[in-house]
Design a protein around this motif. Structure first.
Motif, PDB file in Angstrom:
ATOM      1  N   SER A  58     -10.222   2.650  -1.244  1.00 33.50           N
ATOM      2  CA  SER A  58      -8.711   2.703  -1.491  1.00 33.50           C
ATOM      3  C   SER A  58      -8.425   3.740  -2.495  1.00 33.50           C
ATOM      4  O   SER A  58      -7.371   4.402  -2.288  1.00 33.50           O
ATOM      5  N   LEU A 107      -0.078   3.928   2.024  1.00 29.39           N
ATOM      6  CA  LEU A 107      -0.397   2.861   2.796  1.00 29.39           C
ATOM      7  C   LEU A 107      -1.937   2.497   3.173  1.00 29.39           C
ATOM      8  O   LEU A 107      -2.509   1.644   3.194  1.00 29.39           O
ATOM      9  N   GLU A 110      -3.191   1.101   0.000  1.00 26.99           N
ATOM     10  CA  GLU A 110      -2.912  -0.253  -0.085  1.00 26.99           C
ATOM     11  C   GLU A 110      -3.462  -1.080   0.860  1.00 26.99           C
ATOM     12  O   GLU A 110      -3.911  -2.301   0.514  1.00 26.99           O
ATOM     13  N   LYS A 111      -3.864  -0.605   2.127  1.00 22.29           N
ATOM     14  CA  LYS A 111      -4.243  -1.565   2.919  1.00 22.29           C
ATOM     15  C   LYS A 111      -5.967  -1.662   2.617  1.00 22.29           C
ATOM     16  O   LYS A 111      -6.313  -2.928   2.746  1.00 22.29           O
ATOM     17  N   GLU A 114      -5.648  -4.395   0.050  1.00 29.28           N
ATOM     18  CA  GLU A 114      -5.804  -5.542   0.538  1.00 29.28           C
ATOM     19  C   GLU A 114      -7.126  -6.296   1.214  1.00 29.28           C
ATOM     20  O   GLU A 114      -7.352  -7.375   1.266  1.00 29.28           O
ATOM     21  N   THR A 266      -2.893  -7.500   5.281  1.00 23.89           N
ATOM     22  CA  THR A 266      -3.702  -6.311   5.624  1.00 23.89           C
ATOM     23  C   THR A 266      -3.015  -5.621   6.929  1.00 23.89           C
ATOM     24  O   THR A 266      -2.719  -4.594   7.127  1.00 23.89           O
ATOM     25  N   ASP A 268      -0.374  -6.496   8.442  1.00 26.07           N
ATOM     26  CA  ASP A 268       1.079  -5.943   8.337  1.00 26.07           C
ATOM     27  C   ASP A 268       1.208  -4.385   7.622  1.00 26.07           C
ATOM     28  O   ASP A 268       2.089  -3.813   7.918  1.00 26.07           O
ATOM     29  N   THR A 269       0.245  -4.321   6.751  1.00 23.35           N
ATOM     30  CA  THR A 269       0.136  -2.970   6.235  1.00 23.35           C
ATOM     31  C   THR A 269      -0.020  -1.792   7.132  1.00 23.35           C
ATOM     32  O   THR A 269       0.478  -0.712   7.335  1.00 23.35           O
ATOM     33  N   SER A 272       2.764  -0.867   9.186  1.00 21.71           N
ATOM     34  CA  SER A 272       3.591   0.179   8.588  1.00 21.71           C
ATOM     35  C   SER A 272       2.966   1.516   8.489  1.00 21.71           C
ATOM     36  O   SER A 272       3.509   2.641   8.904  1.00 21.71           O
ATOM     37  N   LEU A 273       1.337   1.306   8.788  1.00 22.43           N
ATOM     38  CA  LEU A 273       0.636   2.731   8.814  1.00 22.43           C
ATOM     39  C   LEU A 273       0.783   3.327   9.897  1.00 22.43           C
ATOM     40  O   LEU A 273       0.945   4.644  10.176  1.00 22.43           O
TER      41      LEU A 273
END
Length: 438
Positions: A58, A107, A110-111, A114, A266, A268-269, A272-273
């Motif tokens: 990450s 993102l 963040e993914k 998560e 995860t 959901d991210t 967005s990604l």
């Protein structure tokens, strides 16, 4: 000593049978077994390393890609390869830097972060699973040890029974017949066979337990047996709609479901990604071109160039749209996994609780009636035989039935503890949430 007199001794002795387990210095208790199994479980270490890997990835995903450096000689004349001959000839040094689409860099970081948060929940679930598995095996070994002790406690009585029946038959005293002698020897042989099978099962279960504990010479501590406490008495005692709500609330705190919830976050991210693919990808470039002086000595100016590059996602129907659609489908699939996991946990708990309640009923029946009635039957058959109104085979059957009843009662008690251990796996969320609130 006559056969009738010895049978009276059997009656009084069997009714007072007490098993006193002896603890070994090298034996292990149930709590110690569970703690050791979780301490040396390599799966937990693998999960920690996987989490460490995702956390490192990450950080890497949140950084810009490395810039590109370009070194080149441009427009060199091939007739002379003289760097100063032509004014267009240059030595170029260029640098370019690409920038990910939109907010995709943050993102991605963040993914992956998560994704790493799933592992602590998976470790909690693994610890609960290991506790249940090791408890089941330990209780299996304990049950077999106690059963062997019960039978061995009565075995010498049947040995004496064979001796007395043989003596009574040989001296032609009492009511003994040859078939009584054969029956006594047969029951003793059957006890020996039963003990052999129980020892075989005990050894198998001990080796299975040793696999979890990594102990070569393993013995359990029967004196350390105790009543396993239930993680949530509230759920067990509740009824009706209130029970359903309490049970669902506790199950939602199960680490398996919390891990799936984290997977949904995860995913959901990930959606967005995927939407960042609609945004252009940018790049900056700069270069410096060095030129040599002209052959007549006149100085030539060097060149500097800068530029911006970007792509334009115009045709999104079969690329970006499908990428976002795939990410959304992944998220919905994980939601389905959550629903199935909750349904499975609830069904597993309901089934285990129903078994627990029926086992309590059986335990109550053994404690209040069955053991007493079996003892009375054995005593009645003995009394009838001593009064020359009964059969020797009936006396033996009654004593064997009484022994089996005590073994069955032991099985019920241990099955209750095994069922509680299994229920605790489903209710582990109550224990964890309680520990977090402290």
């Amino acid at each position: 000593m006559t056969l009738k007199h010895f049978l009276k001794i059997i009656g009084s002795t069997l009714l007072l049978t007490v098993v006193v387990p002896v603890a070994s210095a090298e034996s292990i208790s149930l709590e110690q077994a569970v703690a050791r199994a979780n301490t040396i479980d390599p799966w937990l270490l693998g999960s920690e390393k996987q989490q460490e890997s995702l956390e490192a990835m990450s950080i890497q995903a949140g950084t810009l890609p490395d810039p590109s450096v370009n070194l080149a000689i441009a427009n060199l004349p091939v007739d002379s390869f003289d760097f100063a001959q032509e004014g267009m000839t240059q030595f170029k040094v260029g640098v370019s830097q690409m920038f990910p689409r939109g907010n995709s860099r943050a993102l991605k970081r963040e993914k992956l972060a998560e994704m790493s948060k799933v592992q602590p929940y998976m470790r909690q679930d693994r610890i609960a699973q290991v506790a249940n598995t090791v408890s089941q095996l330990w209780l299996d070994v304990y049950l077999l040890e106690r059963t062997i002790e019960l039978i061995e406690k009565d075995r010498h009585l049947f040995e004496h029974l064979v001796d007395v029946s043989q003596s009574s038959y040989t001296t032609a005293s009492g009511k003994a017949r040859q078939q009584d002698l054969v029956r006594a020897q047969l029951e003793l042989t059957r006890l020996d066979d039963r003990l052999t099978r129980l020892r075989q099962m005990r050894d198998m279960k001990t080796f299975q337990l040793s696999e979890w504990l990594q102990v070569d010479d393993l013995t359990i501590n029967p004196a350390a047996a105790h009543t396993i406490s239930l993680h949530s008495e509230t759920v067990l005692k509740s009824q009706g709609n209130n029970r359903t709500e309490l049970l669902v609330d506790v199950l939602r705190q199960h680490p398996l479901l919390l891990a799936i919830e984290q997977k949904i976050a995860t995913a959901d991210t990930g959606v967005s990604l995927a939407k960042q693919s609609y945004k252009p990808q940018w790049g900056l470039s700069a270069s410096y071109g060095y030129r040599d002086d002209a052959p007549n000595g006149m100085a030539r100016a060097d060149f500097f160039s800068a530029g911006v590059t970007f792509d334009v996602p115009l045709f999104t129907g079969k690329r970006q749209d499908k990428l976002v659609q795939s990410a959304k489908a992944d998220k919905e699939a994980i939601k389905t996994e959550r629903a199935l996991a909750l349904r499975k946990l609830r069904a597993g708990y309901d089934s285990t609780e129903a078994s627990y309640r029926r086992l309590l009923d059986r335990q109550n029946l053994f404690d209040t009636r069955l053991l007493k009635e079996m003892a009375e039957q054995a005593e009645a058959s003995l009394t009838a035989y001593t009064n020359d109104d009964g059969d020797f085979a009936e006396v033996v059957r009654a004593r064997i039935a009484e022994l089996n009843a005590r073994i069955d009662a032991l099985n019920v008690r241990i099955d209750i503890q095994k069922t509680i251990a299994q229920m605790n796996y489903f209710l582990v969320g109550a224990q964890l949430s309680g520990a977090n609130n402290e």
